[in-house]
Write an enzyme that holds these catalytic residues in place. Structure first.
Site, short mmCIF file in Angstrom:
data_model
loop_
_atom_site.label_atom_id
_atom_site.label_comp_id
_atom_site.label_asym_id
_atom_site.label_seq_id
_atom_site.Cartn_x
_atom_site.Cartn_y
_atom_site.Cartn_z
N ARG A 50 0.79 -1.22 0.00
CA ARG A 50 0.00 0.00 0.00
C ARG A 50 0.83 1.28 0.00
O ARG A 50 0.44 2.26 -0.60
CB ARG A 50 -0.92 -0.01 1.22
CG ARG A 50 -2.33 -0.36 0.84
CD ARG A 50 -3.24 -0.24 2.03
NE ARG A 50 -2.60 -0.81 3.22
CZ ARG A 50 -3.28 -1.18 4.31
NH1 ARG A 50 -4.57 -1.04 4.33
NH2 ARG A 50 -2.67 -1.67 5.35
N HIS A 177 6.25 -23.61 6.36
CA HIS A 177 7.71 -23.58 6.33
C HIS A 177 8.35 -24.76 7.04
O HIS A 177 9.51 -25.05 6.83
CB HIS A 177 8.25 -22.24 6.84
CG HIS A 177 7.98 -21.99 8.28
ND1 HIS A 177 6.81 -21.44 8.72
CD2 HIS A 177 8.73 -22.22 9.37
CE1 HIS A 177 6.86 -21.34 10.04
NE2 HIS A 177 8.02 -21.81 10.46
N GLU A 215 8.07 -23.63 22.33
CA GLU A 215 8.57 -22.27 22.15
C GLU A 215 8.75 -21.63 23.53
O GLU A 215 8.04 -21.97 24.46
CB GLU A 215 7.56 -21.45 21.34
CG GLU A 215 7.34 -21.98 19.94
CD GLU A 215 6.30 -21.16 19.18
OE1 GLU A 215 6.70 -20.35 18.35
OE2 GLU A 215 5.10 -21.32 19.46
N ASP A 234 -3.30 -22.82 15.42
CA ASP A 234 -2.09 -22.12 15.00
C ASP A 234 -0.94 -23.09 14.69
O ASP A 234 -0.10 -22.79 13.85
CB ASP A 234 -1.67 -21.16 16.12
CG ASP A 234 -0.61 -20.17 15.67
OD1 ASP A 234 -0.80 -19.55 14.61
OD2 ASP A 234 0.43 -20.04 16.35
N HIS A 239 1.37 -27.36 11.13
CA HIS A 239 2.76 -27.82 11.26
C HIS A 239 2.89 -29.23 11.85
O HIS A 239 3.55 -30.09 11.27
CB HIS A 239 3.57 -26.86 12.13
CG HIS A 239 3.51 -25.44 11.68
ND1 HIS A 239 3.66 -25.07 10.35
CD2 HIS A 239 3.32 -24.29 12.37
CE1 HIS A 239 3.56 -23.75 10.27
NE2 HIS A 239 3.35 -23.25 11.46
N LYS A 330 3.58 -22.39 24.12
CA LYS A 330 4.35 -21.15 24.28
C LYS A 330 4.87 -21.08 25.71
O LYS A 330 4.30 -21.70 26.60
CB LYS A 330 3.44 -19.95 24.04
CG LYS A 330 2.68 -20.02 22.74
CD LYS A 330 3.29 -19.09 21.75
CE LYS A 330 2.58 -19.17 20.43
NZ LYS A 330 3.49 -19.05 19.30
P1 NAD Z 1 2.00 -7.12 8.03
O1 NAD Z 1 0.78 -6.52 8.61
O2 NAD Z 1 3.31 -6.83 8.65
O3 NAD Z 1 2.11 -6.69 6.50
C1 NAD Z 1 0.99 -6.61 5.67
C2 NAD Z 1 1.40 -6.15 4.30
O4 NAD Z 1 0.25 -6.14 3.46
C3 NAD Z 1 1.98 -4.73 4.23
O5 NAD Z 1 3.01 -4.73 3.28
C4 NAD Z 1 0.80 -3.90 3.72
O6 NAD Z 1 1.20 -2.75 2.98
C5 NAD Z 1 0.14 -4.88 2.81
N1 NAD Z 1 -1.29 -4.58 2.63
C6 NAD Z 1 -2.27 -4.59 3.57
N2 NAD Z 1 -3.45 -4.24 3.02
C7 NAD Z 1 -3.21 -4.01 1.71
C8 NAD Z 1 -4.02 -3.61 0.60
N3 NAD Z 1 -5.34 -3.38 0.74
N4 NAD Z 1 -3.43 -3.49 -0.59
C9 NAD Z 1 -2.11 -3.74 -0.73
N5 NAD Z 1 -1.31 -4.11 0.25
C10 NAD Z 1 -1.84 -4.24 1.46
O7 NAD Z 1 1.72 -8.69 7.96
P2 NAD Z 1 2.79 -9.88 7.95
O8 NAD Z 1 3.14 -10.21 9.36
O9 NAD Z 1 3.89 -9.58 7.01
O10 NAD Z 1 1.93 -11.11 7.43
C11 NAD Z 1 1.53 -11.28 6.08
C12 NAD Z 1 0.82 -12.61 5.93
O11 NAD Z 1 1.69 -13.67 6.28
C13 NAD Z 1 -0.39 -12.78 6.84
O12 NAD Z 1 -1.36 -13.55 6.18
C14 NAD Z 1 0.15 -13.55 8.03
O13 NAD Z 1 -0.83 -14.31 8.67
C15 NAD Z 1 1.15 -14.44 7.31
N6 NAD Z 1 2.22 -14.92 8.18
C16 NAD Z 1 3.07 -14.05 8.80
C17 NAD Z 1 4.11 -14.53 9.58
C18 NAD Z 1 5.07 -13.59 10.24
O14 NAD Z 1 6.02 -14.08 10.87
N7 NAD Z 1 4.93 -12.29 10.15
C19 NAD Z 1 4.28 -15.91 9.74
C20 NAD Z 1 3.41 -16.78 9.08
C21 NAD Z 1 2.39 -16.28 8.31
#
Ligand code: NAD
Length: 482
Positions: A50, A177, A215, A234, A239, A330
């Site tokens: 975004r 993963h 964890e 979760d 996993h 956890k």
């Molecule tokens: P985050 O909130 O840090 O990032 C979200 C991203 O999506 C940002 O780049 C934001 O700009 C973009 N975004 C949100 N709404 C948008 C829109 N309408 N248009 C375009 N871009 C948009 O989230 P995250 O932690 O990076 O997680 C992303 C996905 O990965 C989620 O589904 C989460 O469940 C999954 N996930 C994350 C982790 C982790 O360690 N962070 C681990 C496993 C799974």
């Protein structure tokens, strides 16, 4: 020792390219593949999110992320600038029109196109639709989707159907993963590449199997998300289930995506419903300066579990009578993931009980120190007579692979390269995910209905006392968490 298998050149678009996952895992992982020489010339990584910024701004952001998440000693001799030059950025609105024409213009003909959906699942449908409507995705394109893949059978089915409107199953890469870990793949090599293990891999010789994912962290900043989910959704549904499948499955006829995934699906379908007595749910208590689960969740009446232990039966010819014990939580004693195959006692001890008796245990460690050990009984060295001791045959990969062993690719980078190669073996198929939810849903519904509170456990412990009792009832013991 480490050989780099080249991949075709690609355009990889990361939706959510400015998010936590992209900065912590995806881009550092791609950088390591670049270091290893696996990033083809001309390959491009396009961040799409975004925030309004240009390619230079994105490169600066990712430079910072890599400096933070890849230790300095791992960056020597690695031209970070060279990697960053392969990055581009487009500001895009997943649910609107902004940025889509620009992205369409950026796509090149004749290279692999992959789209990583690193955004919340609520946006998957909108992304799939726009990729299709703007002609950005073609028949060879791939999409990568992150967990959580639904929160029950109904929502997972809905997600699958949404993606299926625009993508064939062969184009959808549901990432877990855990499946990208070196040890997990080695588990298959050990099982199916040796004659030693497979003949013993059944209820005749195996007493039980333990799968532990422990964890030390609490739910931290994810409290509001986690509290609606819990350890079963979760961790277990995805996993631990995937690990169970790889241990329990029949030998696939080939190491090919659908052969492997067909066998995993059969395992999930063979799981019995777990009896309520065989489920222990826990919540960590407060201790010293750390708050309780309920404090962290900001929900004083929360009944969500931060720990779960289960005794699971795989009802098929191979495993009838050999339970699988699963446990995850956890704020436990250590960060440790292990699969342990505990073999039965030798049928008769010719040395007499006073010599001591030890069971063979094959331990497959996912972290820390990925590797396997096999406990073998030998004579205690020295003149002390015939006393038996247990020594580990150690297959720690860092040792086996020599000094380069420590550069074993991490799960994310390996899986992303599999996407570019078009290899779905280590990704979950839609029907697998749904079958796993079909197994977990009734358990979750049952405890939500009876409103039972999870047992309390001390932070830094091995979980609630009740989890110990689950094992003791059957005359068994959990492995130490270390
Ligand atoms: P985050 O909130 O840090 O990032 C979200 C991203 O999506 C940002 O780049 C934001 O700009 C973009 N975004 C949100 N709404 C948008 C829109 N309408 N248009 C375009 N871009 C948009 O989230 P995250 O932690 O990076 O997680 C992303 C996905 O990965 C989620 O589904 C989460 O469940 C999954 N996930 C994350 C982790 C982790 O360690 N962070 C681990 C496993 C799974």
């Amino acid at each position: 020792v480490s050989r780099v298998i080249p991949v075709d050149t690609f355009d990889l678009v990361i939706f959510g390219g400015t998010g936590d996952l992209a900065r912590r895992k995806i881009l550092p992982g791609l950088y390591r593949r670049f270091q290893a020489g696996q990033m083809p010339e001309g390959a491009r990584i396009i961040g799409a999110a975004r925030s309004e910024m240009d390619a230079e701004g994105y490169r600066a952001m990712i430079r910072e992320a890599i400096e933070e998440f890849v230790p300095e000693e791992k960056r020597v001799n690695a031209p970070l600038d060279g990697f960053l030059a392969q990055l581009d950025y487009v500001a895009i609105d997943a649910t609107g029109t902004g940025g889509w024409d620009r992205l369409a213009e950026m796509m090149r003909a004749d290279v692999v196109r992959a789209f990583y959906f690193s955004v919340g699942p609520a946006l998957f449908g909108a992304l799939a639709e726009r990729l299709h409507d703007h002609g950005i995705a073609n028949e060879q394109s791939r999409i990568v989707v992150e967990k959580p893949f639904g929160r029950d059978l109904e929502s997972a089915g809905k997600l699958n159907r949404t993606l299926a409107q625009h993508f064939d199953e062969t184009q959808i890469y549901r990432i877990d993963h855990y499946l990208g870990k070196e040890t997990v793949q080695n588990l298959m090599a050990v099982r199916f590449g040796n004659v030693l293990f497979e003949p013993l891999w059944n209820s005749q010789y195996v007493d039980h199997i333990q799968i532990t994912v422990a964890e030390t962290v609490g739910i931290g900043g994810r409290g509001s998300y986690y509290d609606k989910s819990g350890a079963m959704r979760d961790m277990v549904q995805n996993h631990l289930m995937q690990l169970l499948c790889l241990i329990a499955m029949e030998p696939p006829s080939r190491f090919e995506p659908d052969s492997v995934r067909d066998e995993k699906l059969k395992v999930i379908r063979a799981l019995d419903p777990v009896r309520p007595d065989d489920i222990v749910r826990g919540q960590y208590a407060a201790s010293g300066d750390t708050g309780s689960y309920r404090d962290d969740a900001d929900n004083p009446d929360s009944r969500t579990e931060s720990f779960i232990a289960l005794k699971v039966n795989v009802s098929n010819w191979r495993w009838a009578g050999t339970p699988f014990y699963l446990r995850t939580g956890k704020r436990l004693k250590a960060r440790a993931s292990e699969i342990a195959v505990v073999f039965k006692d030798a049928p008769h001890s010719i040395f007499g009980e006073e010599a001591g008796r030890h069971r063979n245990i094959l331990s497959i460690r996912l972290q820390p120190n990925e590797g396997m050990t096999l406990g073998v009984t030998i004579k205690e060295p020295g003149p002390g007579g015939m006393r038996l001791i247990d020594v580990p045959l150690d297959m720690t990969f860092a040792d086996a692979l020599g000094p380069e062993g420590e550069d074993v690719p991490d799960a994310y980078e390996r899986l992303i390269m599999d996407v570019i190669r078009g290899n779905q073996t280590l990704f979950m198929r839609g029907d697998e995910v749904e079958a796993a939810w079909a197994w977990t849903d009734p358990m979750i519904e049952a405890w939500e209905e009876d409103g039972r509170r999870p047992c309390s456990y001390e932070p830094g412990s091995t979980g609630p006392e009740e989890a110990q009792i689950l094992m003791h009832r059957a005359g068994r013991r959990w492995r130490e968490i270390k």
